[in-house]
Structure formats: C-alpha cells, structure tokens
Design a protein around this motif. Structure first.
Motif, PDB file in Angstrom:
ATOM      1  N   PRO A  33      13.214  10.893   7.465  1.00  0.00           N
ATOM      2  CA  PRO A  33      13.057  11.174   6.028  1.00  0.00           C
ATOM      3  C   PRO A  33      12.113  10.206   5.327  1.00  0.00           C
ATOM      4  CG  PRO A  33      15.161  10.104   6.442  1.00  0.00           C
ATOM      5  CD  PRO A  33      14.543  10.365   7.788  1.00  0.00           C
ATOM      6  N   ILE A  34      11.871   9.041   5.930  1.00  0.00           N
ATOM      7  CA  ILE A  34      11.043   8.009   5.302  1.00  0.00           C
ATOM      8  C   ILE A  34       9.834   7.739   6.185  1.00  0.00           C
ATOM      9  CG2 ILE A  34      10.952   5.593   4.596  1.00  0.00           C
ATOM     10  CD1 ILE A  34      13.844   5.741   3.815  1.00  0.00           C
ATOM     11  N   GLU A  35       8.670   7.773   5.584  1.00  0.00           N
ATOM     12  CA  GLU A  35       7.430   7.430   6.267  1.00  0.00           C
ATOM     13  C   GLU A  35       6.661   6.442   5.402  1.00  0.00           C
ATOM     14  OE1 GLU A  35       6.369   8.098   9.205  1.00  0.00           O
ATOM     15  OE2 GLU A  35       7.827   9.596   9.838  1.00  0.00           O
ATOM     16  N   LYS A  36       6.165   5.393   6.049  1.00  0.00           N
ATOM     17  CA  LYS A  36       5.410   4.340   5.359  1.00  0.00           C
ATOM     18  C   LYS A  36       6.189   3.753   4.191  1.00  0.00           C
ATOM     19  CE  LYS A  36       0.880   6.091   6.725  1.00  0.00           C
ATOM     20  NZ  LYS A  36      -0.476   6.505   6.299  1.00  0.00           N
ATOM     21  N   GLY A  37       7.505   3.677   4.359  1.00  0.00           N
ATOM     22  CA  GLY A  37       8.347   3.001   3.387  1.00  0.00           C
ATOM     23  C   GLY A  37       8.885   3.866   2.267  1.00  0.00           C
TER      24      GLY A  37
END
Length: 528
Positions: free
Chosen positions: A64-68
C-alpha cells in the motif's frame, strides 16, 4: 468519548505495520505491510500470515505504501480491516485511533487517510502524529536516561535529532520541544528496500538469478549484512580463499521440499576446511546438494551505500553529512542541545556496527566544543509505536485528537493545525524535505529555500534578442498611452515601488479605455 474507549495505535510504516492498544509496552503484532500472492496459490495472504505460505519463491508483493507515501488505498483498507477484525478484535465505532504519518505528507493523502478513519471506520477520535516526534518522546521517557541526565538542558527542552533509516528513506529530523522542526529535516532517497534491490543485483550478476526473490534476499540482508569499520581491510579479507576467509558466509536457499525457508549455515574455519575435503572425496559421485548462496564483500558493501550513496549512483550526501546539515539548518542556540542526543531508529540502524561507524564519521563534522552522543533506540523498529502508545494513554491525546463530530462540522484539515513546530529556517517555504545533496541546487531551493548563509543571486536572463525587442515595443506602446512602468496593467493599480503622479495618470487612462491594454497585448502576441 467514554472513559472505557480503547485507543488503537498503528505505526503505518512502509515496510512493517506495528499495531496494538494504547498503554501496552510493546506492539501486539509487527508484520510486513503488504499483501502476498504466491505463484502456486490462488489465495492472497496478509503480511502476518506469510508463515502459512509453503513456497515463497517468485511471490507477488502488493504494497500500500511506495516511496514512503500511501498510494494503494484498497490494500490499506484490506490490511486495516484484517487488523481490527482478526488481530485486535475490536469494533472501530467504539474506539479511538492514533496513526503515524510520514514527514511532509501530501494534503490529498491526508484527506484520504481522514476519510478512511472517520468516513469508513467511524472512529470516535483520531490523532495523526509524525514518527520522529513519537520516537523522541519514547526515548526521553526512559527512566534510566531521565535519571542520568536530569540536569541536561536538552532533556528539559525535549531536543535532539532523530535519524530514521527506514524502508523508503533516511530522514534526519531535528526535534525541539517534542515536535519536528520541519524546515530542518534532511532526507536521503535511499532506504532498506533500495539496499535489498542492490543486493539482488549483486548476487544475480555473480551467482544465482534472484531478481524475483525479494523476500529471500530481504532475509539474507537482515541475517548476513553488517557495516564495515575498515573497508580496505575487509576487502582484502574477502579476496582470500574460502578456508581462510573470515568474511565469507553461506546461505542455504529454500527448495520448497526439504527446506521451505532459507537459513545461514553454521560457520567456522575448521568446518569450511572439512567441507572442502569432503567435496574433494565425493567428486565424481552423483549426489544432490543444497543450493547455497555464498556472500563475501556483498555483506558490507551493500550497507556502505547509506554512508556513500554516490557509490550506487545517488548524488546525495551520506548519513553523517545529512545529520550535520539538519542540525546546522537550525538556529545556533539549538546546536548544543541537539548534538548530545542523536537517536537512531529504523530497521537499517540495526545492522551490526552502524552506530560505531556513524560516530566515527560524524565526530569530525561536529565542532569540538559540542558533546556528541549517538544512541540506538531500545527497539529501533517499534520506537515510534511505543511513543504513540504513551501519547495515546496520556491526557494529551484528548487535547490534541479530533472527534468524529468535529470532523463532520469543520472538515478534514482543521484539526491538523497547531501540532507542528512553528519555526521554519527556510523562511516559510515548507514544500518538503530538502534532499541531502552534496551541493545546493535550484531544485532544492524550490522545496526548502536556500541553505543558511547562502547568498541569493538573480539568475541571468535567458530571453532571446527577438523577445527583448518585442518587450521593448510593448513598453514603448504603454508609455505612449499614458501607462507608467510599475503599474499593474490589468487592474490599473500602482505597485509599492512606483507610487505618485504616474499612478494617477495610469488609473485615468485605464478608466477612459479599459480595453486598450488588452489590444496592445493582442498585437504583441500576434506579432504585429
């Protein structure tokens, strides 16, 4: 909210989810923040159920989270529903929530998070908090530290620097009065995920093709990688033969039959020598052997990227220089309060030798008159969650949290004001964390303003001769119509730098023919 309402605490990290109830000393569950889909199985598994997967090779990972930052809200909804129904076994409508959010979170993501917490799950109260501030809160609440440094000014000021080396980024966040000084935050666009990908490339080029085996290589990194204290010496050691090499280690890969999970082989020089003799004796015999991944210099060259990102093509400062840049961005009066309290959190700081190497590289950058103390949190992975648990169990939570009724009446942005450090060294330009690059550049200035003490100069004109001639033509035409330079040609009002009789003439000209300026501009853009 009733006094019996439970407060759910979620540290929504990019790599790991930490969940539990307020007041607990440790999170109830820590598991990967992802949804796993095995190639040989039609069923999907949440991160905490990964042990049920028999074959973890070529597994598909949905994060669900990419690059923070949260980008997949369907996955977030699925994971949170699993947390509330199966792990915590609570009814959200009867509980409150404290959830962490990343530094410089985007307003659109904040609004979606508020809608998820209030609109979908209908929590009674919700409070969002930044992870570095929670980590510092937990560190300062340590009874041992409080007793040993009760007279220290940085303890009373709740001041320090949090180095958060997590899954997506490495942040150096100054903290003053318990809140993050956002204008002083510096970031390296590198984290644990990038290190794992780098290790995948190295072993795939030299040994087995592991480009699709993220979970296996992640386990290899956590079990075998370390931070070198002597790069040259370790490189020379890694060149030696296997039976003389003290750096080389072997990792047995899972085969799905005998070994469903990988593991590190027991190591000693005598065991390696005996293994070599056994292989020579069994040479020519057909015997099935284990698939072994041998690592030598990869063990310490992969974590080296945190200290020297330029080695892997990232033109930014290392972790020591990033901390120094974050502190120097704050007022000089705070420097003496921050250097004695450098707190390391995040999974990458758990690599053996990290704090020792960081101190050795940071000490030459710190002025001699300042004391430097680097501490590793008691639980670097769950430090932010523990701080959130302490905050949610205190009376401060009720003061800062927003109720469902307030959210419905005032909107999703009203309750976020007033919970950040108001001082900003960038002059109010809070567009985001300035990348920890080696030199100041125009891209960084757009986000966080020029560095302290940097001289600002007007950029040279890039207009061509034809454009300059056209601008001169328009200026001449305006003057012939009675409009003075410095006047706002669309409204007829004068600027602060040009006030006087000419402004009155301009106003009269604009009032007499309000369309004259438009006609002049049409001629200019049409080339007449």
């Amino acid at each position: 909210m009733g006094k019996d309402s439970k407060v759910v605490v979620i540290d929504n990290g990019g790599g790991l989810l930490k969940v539990g109830l307020a007041g607990s000393p440790t999170p109830l569950r820590v598991f990967p923040n992802c949804i796993l889909k095995p190639k040989s199985d039609k069923k999907s598994y949440t991160g905490d159920l990964s042990d049920e997967i028999k074959d973890i090779s070529t597994i598909t990972i949905r994060r669900p989270i990419e690059k923070g930052y949260v980008i997949n809200w369907d996955a977030t909804l699925e994971l949170w529903t699993h947390i509330f129904n199966d792990i915590l076994k609570i009814v959200p409508e009867q509980c409150c929530l404290l959830v962490t959010e990343p530094l410089f979170n985007l307003p659109s993501i904040q609004g979606s998070m508020d809608e998820l917490a209030f609109g979908h799950f209908k929590f009674q109260k919700v409070l969002t908090a930044q992870a570095p501030a929670l980590s510092m809160r937990h560190a300062l609440a340590d009874p041992t530290l409080a007793a040993a440094a009760a007279s220290a000014e940085w303890v009373r000021a709740r001041c320090g620097v949090v180095l958060d080396a997590g899954f997506s980024f490495v942040h150096a966040a100054p903290v003053y009065n318990g809140e993050v000084v956002e204008g002083g935050v510096r970031r390296i666009n590198l984290g644990g995920k990038a290190l794992t990908n780098y290790l995948k490339e190295l072993v795939s080029f030299r040994a087995w093709n592991m480009m699709d085996e993220y979970l296996i290589i992640e386990d290899v990194k956590e079990k075998l990688c370390f931070v070198s204290q002597d790069i040259k010496g370790d490189l020379l050691e890694a060149k030696k033969a296997p039976h003389l090499n003290t750096v080389r280690r072997e990792y047995v890969l899972p085969d799905g039959l005998k070994h469903t999970r990988g593991f590190v082989k027991e190591w000693s020089l005598e065991a390696v020598a005996a293994q070599l003799r056994r292989k020579r004796q069994e040479k020519g015999e057909s015997k099935e052997e284990e698939q072994v991944l041998a690592l030598a210099n990869e063990r310490f060259m992969v974590p080296e990227a945190i200290f020297h990102p330029s080695d892997i093509g990232i033109p930014q400062m290392g972790v020591a220089e990033t901390i120094h840049a974050a502190v120097t961005a704050c007022p000089p009066a705070l420097h003496a309060l921050m250097w004695p309290n450098v707190l390391c959190v995040g999974g990458c700081t758990m690599l053996p030798g990290f704090t020792e190497r960081l101190y050795r590289e940071l000490r030459p950058l710190v002025p001699e008159e300042y004391e430097l103390t680097i501490r590793l949190a008691d639980d670097p992975v769950a430090a932010a969650w523990k701080g959130g648990s302490e905050l949610a169990a205190s009376a401060e939570y009720d003061e800062r949290a927003t109720t469902l009724e307030e959210y419905r009446q005032r909107g999703n942005r009203a309750f976020r004001a007033g919970h950040r450090c108001s001082w900003d060294p960038s002059g109010g330009k809070k567009g985001g964390a300035r990348p920890a690059s080696g030199a100041y550049n125009s891209d960084a200035s757009t986000a966080a303003g020029p560095p302290p003490g940097a001289a600002t100069a007007r950029a040279p004109s890039t207009l061509g001769p034809k454009t300059k001639a056209k601008k001169k033509k328009v200026k001449t035409a305006l003057l012939s119509k009675g409009v003075a330079p410095g006047v706002s040609h669309l409204s007829g009002t004068s600027s602060p730098a040009h006030s006087g009789g000419s402004a009155g003439t301009a106003n009269e000209a604009a009032a007499a023919d309000p369309h004259q300026i438009k006609r002049i501009k049409v001629k200019f853009y049409s080339g007449q």
